[in-house]
Every structure is written in C-alpha cells, then in structure tokens.
Design an enzyme around this catalytic site. Structure first.
Site: not given
Ligand SMILES: *Cc1c(COP(=O)(O)O)cnc(C)c1O
Length: 395
Positions: A72, A208-209, A246, A334
């Site tokens: 993300g 995001s996975a 890659t 974060c």
């Molecule tokens: C977790 C999150 C992200 C970051 O995604 P990552 O794959 O951990 O870098 C971005 N935006 C939101 C709203 C999130 O909850």
C-alpha cells in the site's frame, strides 16, 4: 492470567489464510524469472497474470489496469510521485494544464500524509481538508478548494483507525467535475465492503495483500486506462516499464489467491464481523461507564471498533490488555511508538484526553464470540484500575 491469545488487530495486518499459504508454499519452487521468454519464465509469468486477473475481478477492473507493487505504501507513493512529476514538468512530463494543487484530508494514512507533506516541501500547494466528528469528509470544504488548478485529490475509502467509510463515488464526481485526478487508498476497504472502480469513478486505487489475509510486502495499484503514471522505481521493462524489478511471483500469487477468496467470502465476512462488532460494542457499553465509540455510526467498516476510555491512557490499556492476552491497538501501527495522540482522533475533534485514551479493536476471520466475550469480561476491571490511578492531564 489466561494463556489464551486474542488477536484483534486485523487492521494492522492479517495472518495468511490456509489456502493462500498452501498456494504460496507449492509455488516456492517456481523459480523462473517471470520476464524470461523460456519455459521456466513463462510458467512464473502465467501465475503472475492469473493473480492480476484475480485482483482485477475483486475490484471490477480489467486485468490490464492492475500494477503490482511492494504494498500500500508504495502504491500511494507512486501516485503522489506521478502527480509531482506532472506538476513539475520533470522527466519530460507535460504540465497538466497548469495544474499544481493537491488535496488530501487530515485523516489519511501516514504514507499519504507524508507524501503530501513532501509535495508541499517541494513547493506545491497542498490543501489538508477537514473531516467531521464522524470522520466523514466535509464536502463543503472539498468543494471550496477544488478548482481548475487542482491536479490530484487523494482521499482514503475507509479509515484504518476508526473505520469510517467515505462516499468516494460522490467525491470522485466532484473531483472529475473540475478535471482533476482522483486517487483513493482502499487498503482497508477492499475485502471488507464492496469495491468497484468503475462505480467509484476513480483514476487510481491502492490495495495491499497483507490486510486481506495475503502476504506482506506485496500490493497493487489500479490505474484507469489513459491516466498517467510515472514509475517510482526505474529499471527493467516489468509492468510495461511502470514498476521495475524482478517479479515477486510467490507474493503476487499469494495476493491473487487472497483476492479470489476475499471476493468469494465477502458476504460471509461482513455478516460475521459486523455481528461480532455489535456484540463487542454493546458489551463494552453495558459494562464500562463513560465510553465513546469513535467513527461513523452507519458508514463504518464491519470489523472496526474504535473506543475512547477517557480517564485511562491508551498505551496503559494496551499493555494491560496484552498481559491478559488481548492484542489490540491504540490506532495506526505506523504511528504507535510516538507519544503524539492519534492524528485521526484529533482530526475528528476528539480532544487530547479522548484521543490519548482510545483503543482500536479490529476483528477478523479468526475472531470468535468467545474472544469477544473474554474482552468484555477482561476490560472493565482494567479500565477501572487505570482510571483510579489516572495521571492523564485533562485537555
Ligand atoms: C496498512 C495500510 C497502508 C500501508 O500498506 P502497506 O502494504 O503496509 O505498505 C496504507 N493505507 C492504509 C489505509 C493502510 O491501512
């Protein structure tokens, strides 16, 4: 203390679903470089393309408009990088009709807020528009800043801390009305509520996975056909030259399987988590005096419950819960580790005491009614004890 561990921090990250894990393990020996022309490469590439189609299906997008990334944060950064390039005319990019202004809300994820701050440092104008007491974008404030100079508007679809869901369709309509680009960070929305890029009318959307029971370190960006994109990572010709490096083929495969499962199980997920959320909310309300549920009462993620316990301090609640085997969060993972109150709670006007005393419970597939009941039983004495020895300075 009981031995049990109750994980209610699914908005921070999720464990792999069994099917995702099994598929990834069986693919660990697919070692070909997905860009190679020979059989080993083609084998890896076929799986990458299957995953691309799966991610597209989950959000109603053609496979060709999905670009894989490391997550993300990278997807969001790529969109801001693109807009900064467009606005500055660097890299031979055409200035988009003199548009140089950015718009975000004050409740965005740190990776969007800091990308916007960076644009500001470079000299671009950025409007940080307010949200209301429920975390909804103040539409009048948005309308007031939109103009023929607006280049990019970035507003998250669902908030990671309080779960408030924005009306992105209506917001996109306003943004497109002034000819600007619309981006939404849908990391917390995808897999939890229906998401369809055509219906939303966005130009860019982030996924995001690891928030949908897939692996960490992989994500995707939807880029509408015709919308510009400048690579954040230059190098080889992967992803049509839009994201070099890659292929992380096993991670991408995991994302694809997670996407298929999220689509298949969406109704059941919503039914299950919203029922557990209601149970947790009423249980806490019935057993702990003077608490406040944060976020929108209706337009909220089915799995997210953010509660303020004024008179008790969030970090202290968290530690006491952890000792009792309950793993929750004070807000964004974060942002934790800093003593600043949650910027999202401050954005909804919660005030320092409410913001300092807030806990996010985010439920998921692994959450049971027994887990919820254990929280309802365990938390009241913790809050009572912390309130009685409170050192929180009233705001
Ligand atoms: C977790 C999150 C992200 C970051 O995604 P990552 O794959 O951990 O870098 C971005 N935006 C939101 C709203 C999130 O909850």
């Amino acid at each position: 203390m009981k031995e049990r561990q109750i994980y209610v921090d699914y908005n921070a990250t999720t464990p792999l679903k069994d099917e995702v894990k099994a598929a990834m393990i069986s693919d660990l020996d697919i070692y070909g470089n997905a860009s190679s022309m020979h059989a080993a490469g083609r084998c890896a590439r076929a799986r990458v393309e299957e995953a691309r189609a799966a991610v597209g299906r989950l959000v109603g997008a053609p496979a060709g408009s999905i670009i894989f990334s490391s997550g993300g944060s990278e997807s969001n950064n790529t969109v801001f990088h693109t807009a900064r390039q467009l606005a500055s005319g660097a890299d031979g990019s055409p200035l988009k009709e003199g548009r140089r202004k950015f718009v975000v809300t004050t409740a965005e994820h740190p990776c969007v807020l800091n990308s916007a701050e960076f644009a500001k440092k470079l000299g671009f104008s950025v409007d940080f528009i307010p949200v209301d007491e429920y975390g909804k974008v103040k539409i009048d404030a948005l309308k007031a800043v939109l103009s023929a100079e607006t280049l990019l508007v970035s507003i998250m679809m669902a908030n990671n801390e309080i779960g408030t869901v924005q009306d992105i369709k209506e917001i996109s309509r306003l943004v497109k009305g002034v000819g600007a680009f619309m981006h939404t960070d849908a990391v917390q929305a995808v897999g939890k509520i229906p998401v369809n890029v055509e219906d939303l009318g966005v130009d860019y959307m982030t996924m995001s996975a690891h928030k949908i029971y897939g692996p960490k370190g992989v994500g995707a960006l939807y880029v509408k056909k015709g919308a510009p994109l400048f690579p954040l990572i230059n190098g080889g010709h992967q992803e049509d030259g839009l994201r070099a490096g890659t292929y992380n083929n096993v991670g991408i495969l995991g994302l694809g399987v997670a996407a298929d499962l999220a689509a298949k199980d969406l109704d059941e997920y919503q039914r299950r988590t919203s029922q557990l959320r209601t149970r947790l909310m009423s249980g806490l309300q019935a057993n702990i005096p003077n608490i406040k549920v944060n976020g929108h009462p209706v337009d909220v993620l089915p799995n997210t419950l953010n509660v303020s316990f004024p008179g008790a301090e969030g970090e202290a609640i968290l530690l006491s819960m952890d000792i009792a085997g309950i793993q929750a969060s004070t807000g964004s993972a974060c942002a934790s580790g800093s003593l600043e109150p949650s910027h999202v709670l401050m954005a909804i006007g919660a005030g320092a005491e409410m913001a300092h005393g807030s806990i996010r419970f985010s439920l998921g597939w692994g959450t049971s009614e027994e887990d919820v009941d254990y929280i309802i039983e365990t938390l009241p004495p913790i809050i009572k004890r912390l309130r009685s020895m409170s050192t929180v300075v009233a705001a």
